[in-house]
Design a protein around this motif. Structure first.
Motif, short mmCIF file in Angstrom:
data_model
loop_
_atom_site.label_atom_id
_atom_site.label_comp_id
_atom_site.label_asym_id
_atom_site.label_seq_id
_atom_site.Cartn_x
_atom_site.Cartn_y
_atom_site.Cartn_z
N GLN A 55 81.51 16.49 -10.01
CA GLN A 55 81.89 15.09 -10.24
C GLN A 55 80.71 14.16 -10.05
N SER A 56 79.90 14.47 -9.04
CA SER A 56 78.73 13.63 -8.78
C SER A 56 77.67 14.44 -8.05
N SER A 57 76.44 13.95 -8.16
CA SER A 57 75.34 14.56 -7.42
C SER A 57 74.43 13.45 -6.94
N ARG A 58 73.82 13.69 -5.79
CA ARG A 58 72.83 12.73 -5.30
C ARG A 58 71.77 13.48 -4.52
N VAL A 59 70.54 13.00 -4.65
CA VAL A 59 69.42 13.59 -3.93
C VAL A 59 69.47 13.08 -2.49
N LEU A 60 69.39 14.00 -1.55
CA LEU A 60 69.32 13.64 -0.13
C LEU A 60 67.84 13.46 0.22
N VAL A 61 67.37 12.23 0.12
CA VAL A 61 65.94 11.93 0.19
C VAL A 61 65.33 12.33 1.54
N GLU A 62 65.94 11.95 2.63
CA GLU A 62 65.37 12.27 3.95
C GLU A 62 65.36 13.77 4.21
N GLU A 63 66.43 14.45 3.85
CA GLU A 63 66.50 15.90 4.04
C GLU A 63 65.44 16.60 3.20
N THR A 64 65.23 16.10 1.97
CA THR A 64 64.21 16.68 1.09
C THR A 64 62.82 16.48 1.69
N LYS A 65 62.53 15.28 2.17
CA LYS A 65 61.22 15.01 2.79
C LYS A 65 60.99 15.93 3.97
N SER A 66 62.00 16.07 4.81
CA SER A 66 61.89 16.91 6.00
C SER A 66 61.65 18.38 5.63
N ALA A 67 62.37 18.88 4.64
CA ALA A 67 62.21 20.27 4.21
C ALA A 67 60.82 20.50 3.62
N ARG A 68 60.32 19.54 2.86
CA ARG A 68 58.98 19.67 2.27
C ARG A 68 57.91 19.65 3.35
N LEU A 69 58.05 18.80 4.34
CA LEU A 69 57.09 18.77 5.45
C LEU A 69 57.09 20.09 6.20
N LYS A 70 58.27 20.62 6.46
CA LYS A 70 58.39 21.89 7.17
C LYS A 70 57.73 23.02 6.37
N ASN A 72 55.37 22.71 4.08
CA ASN A 72 53.91 22.49 4.07
C ASN A 72 53.28 22.91 5.39
N ASP A 73 53.94 22.61 6.51
CA ASP A 73 53.44 23.02 7.82
C ASP A 73 53.36 24.53 7.93
N LEU A 74 54.41 25.21 7.46
CA LEU A 74 54.42 26.68 7.47
C LEU A 74 53.28 27.24 6.62
N LEU A 75 53.09 26.69 5.44
CA LEU A 75 52.03 27.14 4.56
C LEU A 75 50.67 26.93 5.20
N GLN A 76 50.48 25.78 5.84
CA GLN A 76 49.20 25.49 6.49
C GLN A 76 48.94 26.47 7.63
N LYS A 77 49.98 26.80 8.40
CA LYS A 77 49.82 27.78 9.48
C LYS A 77 49.40 29.14 8.94
N LEU A 78 49.98 29.54 7.81
CA LEU A 78 49.60 30.81 7.19
C LEU A 78 48.16 30.79 6.69
N ILE A 79 47.77 29.68 6.10
CA ILE A 79 46.38 29.53 5.62
C ILE A 79 45.42 29.59 6.79
N ASP A 80 45.73 28.84 7.86
CA ASP A 80 44.87 28.82 9.04
C ASP A 80 44.75 30.19 9.68
N LYS A 81 45.85 30.93 9.70
CA LYS A 81 45.89 32.26 10.31
C LYS A 81 44.99 33.24 9.55
N ASN A 82 44.91 33.08 8.22
CA ASN A 82 44.12 33.98 7.40
C ASN A 82 42.66 33.58 7.29
#
Length: 83
Positions: A55-70, A72-82
């Motif tokens: 019936q409807s859809s909406r982007v959850l902006v804050e949840e999306t920002k939080s998930a993207r930050l998380k 990116n942080d995980l990716l950076q930790k993997l890069i730093d580890k290697n």
């Protein structure tokens, strides 16, 4: 009415693949027009009718920002580890 939260996994052609946030093994494929202007990676709240149609859809902006930050942080930790 029923509401569920999904992550927009990918858009291919006219179809969008959504993954249920509470169980990402559950996939929903819909016409992309139903969820636009969302982009891949967005977290969406979908409301369904009694006939289980979107019936409807909406982007959850804050949840999306939080998930993207998380992610990116995980990716950076993997890069730093290697390095």
């Amino acid at each position: 009415m029923n509401t569920k939260t999904y992550t927009l996994d990918q858009i291919e052609g006219e179809k969008a693949t959504l993954l249920l946030r509470s169980d990402e093994s559950e996939e929903l494929i819909v016409d992309k027009e139903k969820i636009l202007p969302a982009v891949e990676g967005d977290i969406l709240e979908l409301t369904f009718s009694e006939k289980n149609e979107i019936q409807s859809s909406r982007v959850l902006v804050e949840e999306t920002k939080s998930a993207r930050l998380k992610a990116n942080d995980l990716l950076q930790k993997l890069i730093d580890k290697n390095n």
